[in-house]
Design an enzyme around this catalytic site. Structure first.
Site, PDB file in Angstrom:
ATOM      1  N   ASP A 284       0.858  -1.177   0.000  1.00 54.92           N
ATOM      2  CA  ASP A 284       0.000   0.000   0.000  1.00 54.92           C
ATOM      3  C   ASP A 284       0.904   1.240   0.000  1.00 54.92           C
ATOM      4  O   ASP A 284       2.126   1.150   0.164  1.00 54.92           O
ATOM      5  CB  ASP A 284      -0.969   0.001   1.192  1.00 54.92           C
TER       6      ASP A 284
HETATM    7  C1  BGC Z   1      -4.986   3.262   0.109  1.00 53.03           C
HETATM    8  C2  BGC Z   1      -5.101   2.225  -0.991  1.00 53.03           C
HETATM    9  C3  BGC Z   1      -4.981   2.904  -2.333  1.00 53.03           C
HETATM   10  C4  BGC Z   1      -3.650   3.608  -2.391  1.00 53.03           C
HETATM   11  C5  BGC Z   1      -3.351   4.272  -3.723  1.00 53.03           C
HETATM   12  C6  BGC Z   1      -3.762   4.124  -0.055  1.00 53.03           C
HETATM   13  O1  BGC Z   1      -3.768   5.202   0.815  1.00 53.03           O
HETATM   14  O2  BGC Z   1      -4.974   2.607   1.355  1.00 53.03           O
HETATM   15  O3  BGC Z   1      -6.309   1.535  -0.868  1.00 53.03           O
HETATM   16  O4  BGC Z   1      -5.127   1.983  -3.369  1.00 53.03           O
HETATM   17  O5  BGC Z   1      -3.622   4.605  -1.380  1.00 53.03           O
HETATM   18  O6  BGC Z   1      -4.077   5.414  -3.899  1.00 53.03           O
END
Ligand code: BGC
Length: 750
Positions: A284
């Protein structure tokens, strides 16, 4: 009398997953691709390999990152959505880097790209995997037209805490429902083949346990023991892996002290070794570097080391891989074989997506907000709305209604009704309840619009009197309340789940007029709305219904369509009841529901005079609305429950049938649900578990025999020896309209 038998979702989870697996969507190694991957890998230098493992989100112009792309230092970009820019940077990768490896362009396309569908929690309320698949297909068609070939969805975190803002993005509390819906989304995004230019790679996230953040506070620690992990949190992810979901994303939380991005058990032992997953694993956002804040790694270098050795293939934006992996390999702390495996997983995906054949996007596609996309979004929104209450047949509106007062901050809120995780949908395309009512029913009915409050958190009560005055001039009052979209989603947790601002006062003032009061609630989570439900004659819970929410709600209000949504998550009466979910284990002293509640306790009552059962003195035991609950304009009768055989072998299949009758005055669709309880086991078992559901459309007066086939193997669970087995013994079985009602019988597994 007809017999219905759904081909998709009454034959059990395995059948559904196998249907998905039979499509060449992303798993099952293709020997040509494997050969191409090996050939390319053989030509790559160590820095080029590490470059593939690096994902960036460019904030400036493409020129700023073109140099890195040219050097082969970037494998994927996120958040580039201009197709001209995608082509421009792709050209640098393909024509100017040494090996010409195309970039993987990604974006969070969560519940629609331009045409916004209901939030995932609303989609789960449809209990209709086909409409969910269709929604993901629409999203893929629209997003791929801008050059996006990888989305970070579905989010299939089991979510049992509505304080957590990201419950909006989940399919709710149930492993079975989340598995079915997650697989449906994977199928929709990835289409029949990843190689199709309208297909986008899906990403099962967040692996694992993120929804169980303590106290519902985002990013918080989780403490999920292995058995619960396997019985509750893993199943949607295993289903997604088996359905060919191209990628997985690790979660932000640490479970029992280990952040997912550095968790060898989940990434290697389970995902790769047990599930034989050959897709790609991404972290993530910055979660590698965040292992330093967690106190799990002393510095960036150790964070890179722990991530890669745990099984991460690609790092999202931390930049620790590009800065430290080369040295770690040279020091012998990470083997080149480990790096090669990660790069294989990345290249395999790029080949599967056909990026080496055509990395460019055709910039001349006109698919956004296509009429058929809007029609699907409306259908999804119609099916996602849950009728929670309908006293004295307040709904649907009849011909006698000539004037309707339309009130409340969500009645005309084009931005907010789209909900969280909308980066690309435009409010100019949203059709609100007010605009839809006027356009679709304005020739028959007069609508007096007086919002009363400017937005959901508005505490200024100065305009409530205007709304009350509109109400007194109308035959019926329609009040649209709820949450602005910013109140749910990532990092948007709440400790209090009452309606925000002065919305409660608005409803109370409208109720005092004595006019029939219809409340529509648009929100990203179940709110604690007991008081508002009591004050209203009818309540429709619409979650955030998306671009076409307005027309969907208008047709539901006027009875052109009957509500059919069911709660995908338990609605608590009070925040203090959380976590409250239907599939809980029993205590040794279950609530009797006859307990004396707080106001009735006599003064100076003896300590044990109230009995000793498991309940809250102020909230009782039951939630406000149980999982699977939802009314329609018509009513449904269940009878004649039969089992073809009530004694089964471990390899047997339970054949269940019952009659469902539309006993009311409208055509409608009932979501029938099948629950099972393993009455005792080597470990305690949930009081009920969903094992099947079907949407059954019935004309008024019509009766059908509904059947379910439940393979005994689907009763397996992780037992005292941490083995997945079906333990022989007695089972209870229910079919019914929710987790709290239904016809009951028993059967035995021998
Ligand atoms: C979120 C993810 C997301 C990623 C990219 C993160 O803050 O937890 O679910 O896909 O950002 O934007």
């Amino acid at each position: 009398m007809k017999t219905v038998r759904s081909t998709i979702f009454n034959t059990g989870l395995m059948a559904l997953i196998l249907t998905a697996c039979s499509q060449p969507s992303g798993t099952g190694k293709d020997s040509l691709i494997e050969k191409q991957v090996e050939e390319l890998l053989g030509k790559m230098t160590l820095p080029e390999k590490i470059g593939q493992m690096n994902q960036l989100s460019p904030f400036g112009s493409m020129d700023e990152i073109a140099g890195q792309v040219r050097q082969g230092e970037i494998g994927s970009l996120l958040n580039v959505t201009d197709p001209e820019k995608v082509n421009e940077i792709q050209k640098v990768a393909v024509e100017e880097s040494r090996l010409g490896i195309p970039l993987l362009i990604s974006r969070d396309v969560i519940h629609g790209y331009k045409t916004i569908f209901p939030i995932p929690l609303g989609q789960a309320a449809t209990f209709n995997p086909q409409i969910v698949e269709d929604g993901a297909r629409v999203a893929a068609i629209e997003a791929s037209a801008d050059g996006i070939r990888w989305t970070f969805a579905p989010m299939i975190d089991i979510s049992r805490d509505p304080r957590w803002g990201r419950i909006a993005e989940s399919c709710g509390e149930d492993p079975y429902l989340s598995s079915i819906m997650g697989v449906a989304m994977v199928k929709g995004f990835q289409g029949d083949s990843l190689n199709d230019p309208t297909s986008i790679a899906a990403c099962a996230k967040h692996f694992i346990g993120y929804g169980a953040a303590e106290g519902g506070r985002d990013y918080n620690s989780t403490f999920i023991p292995e058995r619960q992990m396997r019985n509750v949190y893993f199943p949607p992810f295993e289903a997604a892996a088996k359905a060919g979901c191209a990628t997985f994303m690790t979660s932000f939380n640490d479970n029992d002290g280990v952040p997912s991005t550095g968790n060898t058990f989940i990434l290697k032992d389970v995902l790769r070794n047990e599930w034989k997953y050959d897709g790609m694993v991404v972290t993530d956002w910055a979660s590698t570097a965040e292992m330093i804040s967690h106190g799990f790694c002393k510095d960036e270098k150790e964070a890179a080391l722990k991530s890669v050795n745990a099984g991460i293939d690609m790092e999202m934006v931390s930049g620790t891989f590009i800065r430290h992996l080369e040295e770690l390999v040279k020091d012998g702390e990470i083997s080149e074989a480990t790096i090669n495996n990660a790069v294989r997983n990345i290249l395999r995906l790029k080949f599967r997506l056909g990026l080496f054949d055509n990395p460019y996007v055709n910039t001349d596609q006109h698919v956004k907000y296509a009429p058929e996309h809007l029609a699907k979004a409306k259908e999804a929104a119609e099916q996602s709305v849950i009728l929670l209450k309908n006293n004295r047949k307040t709904l649907p509106f009849t011909d006698k209604i000539r004037t309707i007062a339309v009130v409340g901050p969500l009645a005309d809120a084009p931005h907010d009704q789209m909900g969280t995780w909308v980066f690309d949908g435009e409010k100019a395309h949203t059709q609100t309840v007010l605009t839809a009512l006027k356009e679709m029913y304005g020739d028959k009915v007069q609508f007096i619009y007086e919002p009363g409050l400017g937005y959901s958190r508005d505490k200024n009560t100065g305009n409530i009197s205007k709304a009350v005055s509109a109400a007194t001039r109308a035959d019926v009052v329609l009040v649209c309340v709820g949450e602005e979209s910013i109140l749910s989603g990532e990092a948007h947790s709440l400790a209090d789940l009452h309606l925000q601002g002065a919305q409660n006062e608005l409803i109370a003032a409208l109720a005092k007029t004595g006019k029939p009061l219809v409340t529509v609630i648009m929100a990203g989570r179940p709110l604690t709305i007991e008081q508002e439900v009591n004050l209203s004659d009818a309540v429709l819970y619409a979650f955030h219904p998306g671009t076409m929410g307005g027309p969907a709600i208008a047709d539901l209000l006027f009875g052109k369509v009957a509500p059919s949504g069911k709660t995908p998550v338990t609605f608590p009466k009070m925040v203090g009841q959380i976590p409250v979910y239907y599939a809980h284990n029993n205590t040794g002293r279950p609530a009797s529901r006859q307990e004396t509640l707080i106001d009735a306790i006599p003064l100076e009552a003896g300590q044990t005079s109230l009995g000793c059962t498991s309940f809250y003195m102020d909230a009782g035991f039951d939630p406000l609305f149980p999982f699977g609950y939802g009314l329609s304009y018509t009513t449904f009768g269940y009878d004649n429950l039969q089992l073809a055989n009530d004694k089964l072998a471990a390899n047997g299949t339970l054949e269940i049938s019952f009659d469902l009758t539309n006993t009311g005055k409208y055509d409608g669709t009932e979501v029938v649900q099948l629950y099972v309880q393993d009455t005792f086991g080597s470990v305690t078992r949930p009081v009920k578990e969903l094992k099947g559901f079907q949407r059954v459309p019935l004309k008024q007066g019509e009766k059908k025999t509904v059947t379910f086939s439940l393979p005994v193997e689907e009763l397996a669970f992780w037992n005292i020896d941490m083995q997945k087995v079906v333990e022989p013994g007695e089972f209870n079985l229910w079919v019914g309209p929710s987790s709290a009602e239904g016809l009951q019988t028993t059967f035995t597994v021998e």
